[in-house]
Design an enzyme around this catalytic site. Structure first.
Site, PDB file in Angstrom:
ATOM      1  N   CYS A 158       0.815  -1.211   0.000  1.00  0.00           N
ATOM      2  CA  CYS A 158       0.000   0.000   0.000  1.00  0.00           C
ATOM      3  C   CYS A 158       0.855   1.271   0.000  1.00  0.00           C
ATOM      4  O   CYS A 158       1.569   1.542  -0.950  1.00  0.00           O
ATOM      5  CB  CYS A 158      -0.986  -0.062   1.169  1.00  0.00           C
ATOM      6  SG  CYS A 158      -2.435   0.981   0.992  1.00  0.00           S
ATOM      7  N   HIS A 159       0.813   2.073   1.064  1.00  0.00           N
ATOM      8  CA  HIS A 159       1.587   3.313   1.160  1.00  0.00           C
ATOM      9  C   HIS A 159       3.007   3.090   1.683  1.00  0.00           C
ATOM     10  O   HIS A 159       3.807   4.008   1.712  1.00  0.00           O
ATOM     11  CB  HIS A 159       0.874   4.315   2.081  1.00  0.00           C
ATOM     12  CG  HIS A 159      -0.340   4.934   1.476  1.00  0.00           C
ATOM     13  ND1 HIS A 159      -1.561   4.283   1.433  1.00  0.00           N
ATOM     14  CD2 HIS A 159      -0.531   6.134   0.881  1.00  0.00           C
ATOM     15  CE1 HIS A 159      -2.444   5.065   0.845  1.00  0.00           C
ATOM     16  NE2 HIS A 159      -1.854   6.185   0.493  1.00  0.00           N
TER      17      HIS A 159
END
Length: 180
Positions: A106-107
């Site tokens: 994800c991030h």
């Protein structure tokens, strides 16, 4: 194999911590929660507070050499805090320098960008990180999971919580190859 799960004191996306943790544990590995502060970390379900988890080791006292691999869970705030912590960034960079496998979802690749380890690599992430990855010299792809074998170590990346099953299977496969 001991696997470091590096997270900030708050902001980690809970499911991106717990599912890989359970997968690692279920495969016979020893997951270790590493953070920038001792005590407990506060996980989140997107923007809502979720559970708290005890920290096993503080990043300033931990060594990449004592782990077989590194998992970087996401959450928007989690990698943003980690990338501002010099010891956390150095810890991540050390895994690459030692040729140990790393997995990020994800991030989490924001921390990889800060550690200056994406240059020449192909990876995926939450779509909003595309420009950051490209500007840091990486190639961004929109794939469920991407395994990049560039340099002396392997990097496993994934886009979002919906990709967790594929992410866990991929990093466990890669980490098992490194243990042999």
């Amino acid at each position: 194999m001991r696997i470091a799960f590096l997270v900030a004191p708050e902001g980690v996306e809970q499911v991106e911590l717990t599912e890989p943790w359970q997968a690692a544990s279920g495969a016979g590995h020893e997951p270790v929660l590493v953070s920038t502060e001792s005590g407990k970390i506060q996980a989140f379900n997107h923007l809502d507070k979720a559970d708290m988890f005890p920290v096993d080791e503080v990043v300033g006292e931990a060594s990449a050499g004592s782990f077989g691999g590194l998992v970087l869970p996401g959450g928007v705030a989690n990698p943003d805090v980690l990338r501002m912590d010099e010891k956390a960034v150095a810890f991540v960079k050390d895994f690459f320098e030692q040729g140990r496998p790393v997995a990020a979802i994800c991030h989490a690749p924001w921390t990889l960008v800060e550690a200056d380890v994406v240059r020449g690599r192909v990876l995926t992430s939450w779509p909003s990180l595309r420009t950051d990855i490209v500007n840091a010299g990486g190639t961004w792809v929109d794939e469920q999971v991407k395994i990049c074998d560039h340099g002396s170590n392997k990097l496993v990346t994934s886009r979002r919580p919906d990709d967790l099953k594929a992410f866990c299977e991929a990093f466990l496969h890669v980490f098992a190859g490194e243990a042999g």
